[in-house]
Design a protein around this motif. Sequence first.
Motif, PDB file in Angstrom:
ATOM      1  N   ARG A  20       2.203   9.341  -5.941  1.00  0.00           N
ATOM      2  CA  ARG A  20       2.720  10.684  -5.657  1.00  0.00           C
ATOM      3  C   ARG A  20       3.749  11.102  -6.713  1.00  0.00           C
ATOM      4  O   ARG A  20       3.766  12.259  -7.141  1.00  0.00           O
ATOM      5  CB  ARG A  20       3.337  10.716  -4.257  1.00  0.00           C
ATOM      6  CG  ARG A  20       3.742  12.083  -3.815  1.00  0.00           C
ATOM      7  CD  ARG A  20       2.551  12.962  -3.506  1.00  0.00           C
ATOM      8  NE  ARG A  20       3.036  14.224  -3.003  1.00  0.00           N
ATOM      9  CZ  ARG A  20       2.586  15.407  -3.375  1.00  0.00           C
ATOM     10  NH1 ARG A  20       1.580  15.503  -4.218  1.00  0.00           N
ATOM     11  NH2 ARG A  20       3.105  16.504  -2.889  1.00  0.00           N
ATOM     12  N   PHE A  21       4.572  10.154  -7.169  1.00  0.00           N
ATOM     13  CA  PHE A  21       5.501  10.455  -8.264  1.00  0.00           C
ATOM     14  C   PHE A  21       4.724  10.935  -9.491  1.00  0.00           C
ATOM     15  O   PHE A  21       5.111  11.911 -10.140  1.00  0.00           O
ATOM     16  CB  PHE A  21       6.328   9.222  -8.651  1.00  0.00           C
ATOM     17  CG  PHE A  21       7.722   9.225  -8.100  1.00  0.00           C
ATOM     18  CD1 PHE A  21       8.722   9.973  -8.692  1.00  0.00           C
ATOM     19  CD2 PHE A  21       8.029   8.471  -6.983  1.00  0.00           C
ATOM     20  CE1 PHE A  21      10.018   9.965  -8.189  1.00  0.00           C
ATOM     21  CE2 PHE A  21       9.316   8.460  -6.465  1.00  0.00           C
ATOM     22  CZ  PHE A  21      10.309   9.210  -7.070  1.00  0.00           C
ATOM     23  N   LYS A  28       0.830  -1.210   0.000  1.00  0.00           N
ATOM     24  CA  LYS A  28       0.000   0.000   0.000  1.00  0.00           C
ATOM     25  C   LYS A  28       0.865   1.260   0.000  1.00  0.00           C
ATOM     26  O   LYS A  28       0.580   2.226  -0.702  1.00  0.00           O
ATOM     27  CB  LYS A  28      -0.930   0.016   1.215  1.00  0.00           C
ATOM     28  CG  LYS A  28      -2.058  -0.968   1.136  1.00  0.00           C
ATOM     29  CD  LYS A  28      -2.941  -0.887   2.362  1.00  0.00           C
ATOM     30  CE  LYS A  28      -4.019  -1.948   2.317  1.00  0.00           C
ATOM     31  NZ  LYS A  28      -4.866  -1.911   3.515  1.00  0.00           N
ATOM     32  N   THR A  29       1.933   1.233   0.768  1.00  0.00           N
ATOM     33  CA  THR A  29       2.825   2.398   0.838  1.00  0.00           C
ATOM     34  C   THR A  29       3.530   2.636  -0.493  1.00  0.00           C
ATOM     35  O   THR A  29       3.620   3.772  -0.956  1.00  0.00           O
ATOM     36  CB  THR A  29       3.856   2.221   1.968  1.00  0.00           C
ATOM     37  OG1 THR A  29       3.153   2.054   3.204  1.00  0.00           O
ATOM     38  CG2 THR A  29       4.784   3.409   2.063  1.00  0.00           C
ATOM     39  N   GLU A  30       4.009   1.566  -1.122  1.00  0.00           N
ATOM     40  CA  GLU A  30       4.668   1.711  -2.418  1.00  0.00           C
ATOM     41  C   GLU A  30       3.691   2.261  -3.454  1.00  0.00           C
ATOM     42  O   GLU A  30       4.052   3.118  -4.263  1.00  0.00           O
ATOM     43  CB  GLU A  30       5.228   0.358  -2.878  1.00  0.00           C
ATOM     44  CG  GLU A  30       6.397  -0.109  -2.058  1.00  0.00           C
ATOM     45  CD  GLU A  30       6.758  -1.568  -2.260  1.00  0.00           C
ATOM     46  OE1 GLU A  30       7.821  -1.980  -1.781  1.00  0.00           O
ATOM     47  OE2 GLU A  30       5.968  -2.313  -2.895  1.00  0.00           O
ATOM     48  N   PHE A  85       4.765  11.736   4.176  1.00  0.00           N
ATOM     49  CA  PHE A  85       5.520  10.486   4.283  1.00  0.00           C
ATOM     50  C   PHE A  85       6.757  10.702   5.157  1.00  0.00           C
ATOM     51  O   PHE A  85       7.454  11.698   5.019  1.00  0.00           O
ATOM     52  CB  PHE A  85       5.980   9.995   2.906  1.00  0.00           C
ATOM     53  CG  PHE A  85       4.872   9.605   1.979  1.00  0.00           C
ATOM     54  CD1 PHE A  85       4.184   8.415   2.156  1.00  0.00           C
ATOM     55  CD2 PHE A  85       4.521  10.430   0.927  1.00  0.00           C
ATOM     56  CE1 PHE A  85       3.160   8.050   1.290  1.00  0.00           C
ATOM     57  CE2 PHE A  85       3.503  10.082   0.045  1.00  0.00           C
ATOM     58  CZ  PHE A  85       2.818   8.881   0.239  1.00  0.00           C
ATOM     59  N   ASN A  86       7.039   9.744   5.998  1.00  0.00           N
ATOM     60  CA  ASN A  86       8.255   9.726   6.805  1.00  0.00           C
ATOM     61  C   ASN A  86       9.461   9.548   5.873  1.00  0.00           C
ATOM     62  O   ASN A  86       9.387   8.799   4.903  1.00  0.00           O
ATOM     63  CB  ASN A  86       8.139   8.552   7.793  1.00  0.00           C
ATOM     64  CG  ASN A  86       9.377   8.355   8.612  1.00  0.00           C
ATOM     65  OD1 ASN A  86      10.402   7.925   8.093  1.00  0.00           O
ATOM     66  ND2 ASN A  86       9.273   8.664   9.891  1.00  0.00           N
ATOM     67  N   GLU A 122      14.450  15.104  -2.139  1.00  0.00           N
ATOM     68  CA  GLU A 122      13.513  16.035  -2.788  1.00  0.00           C
ATOM     69  C   GLU A 122      12.080  15.505  -2.696  1.00  0.00           C
ATOM     70  O   GLU A 122      11.149  16.272  -2.455  1.00  0.00           O
ATOM     71  CB  GLU A 122      13.905  16.240  -4.251  1.00  0.00           C
ATOM     72  CG  GLU A 122      15.199  17.007  -4.423  1.00  0.00           C
ATOM     73  CD  GLU A 122      15.762  16.932  -5.844  1.00  0.00           C
ATOM     74  OE1 GLU A 122      16.601  17.792  -6.160  1.00  0.00           O
ATOM     75  OE2 GLU A 122      15.374  16.031  -6.624  1.00  0.00           O
ATOM     76  N   PHE A 123      11.930  14.197  -2.874  1.00  0.00           N
ATOM     77  CA  PHE A 123      10.602  13.598  -2.756  1.00  0.00           C
ATOM     78  C   PHE A 123      10.040  13.853  -1.360  1.00  0.00           C
ATOM     79  O   PHE A 123       8.881  14.240  -1.211  1.00  0.00           O
ATOM     80  CB  PHE A 123      10.654  12.093  -3.048  1.00  0.00           C
ATOM     81  CG  PHE A 123       9.301  11.444  -3.103  1.00  0.00           C
ATOM     82  CD1 PHE A 123       8.646  11.289  -4.313  1.00  0.00           C
ATOM     83  CD2 PHE A 123       8.677  10.995  -1.952  1.00  0.00           C
ATOM     84  CE1 PHE A 123       7.387  10.692  -4.372  1.00  0.00           C
ATOM     85  CE2 PHE A 123       7.422  10.405  -1.990  1.00  0.00           C
ATOM     86  CZ  PHE A 123       6.785  10.254  -3.210  1.00  0.00           C
TER      87      PHE A 123
END
Length: 126
Positions: free
Chosen positions: A14-15, A6-8, A34-35, A26-27
């Motif tokens: 987001r990318f 789910k996180t990936e 996001f941590n 930068e991301f």
Amino acid sequence: MENLTKTEYKLLNRFYELDMVMTKKEFSEHSPEFNANTVALGISNLHKKGFLEVAEIRQNYSSLSRAYRPKISIFDFYRYILGDKKIELLIKNKIHESKSLCQLEQLLLNVQKQKKKLLEAIRDAS
């Protein structure tokens, strides 16, 4: 390509939203939700799984950093996630539910542009 967590999935989405070539740092700066550790691990995993590629190497103060971008188009990503039949169903529903003539004309224009590109590619290959 492997399945995503789910996180990936959220990181890759987001990318696509940001539409930028970015280092992990930068991301993180563009995505404070996001941590930083989650970003670092997630981007590494997405790269290993073939969803991201290294677009360039950047100099950051005294070190070099990899800058990443999605390896596949957003359409191909959703095709991978949903499959061709669901994508086709989504497009059909979008057309049938559209209440705006302008919106339908824009869709038609996009289809015509892509058809022209494909015909030119076929002609060039011959």
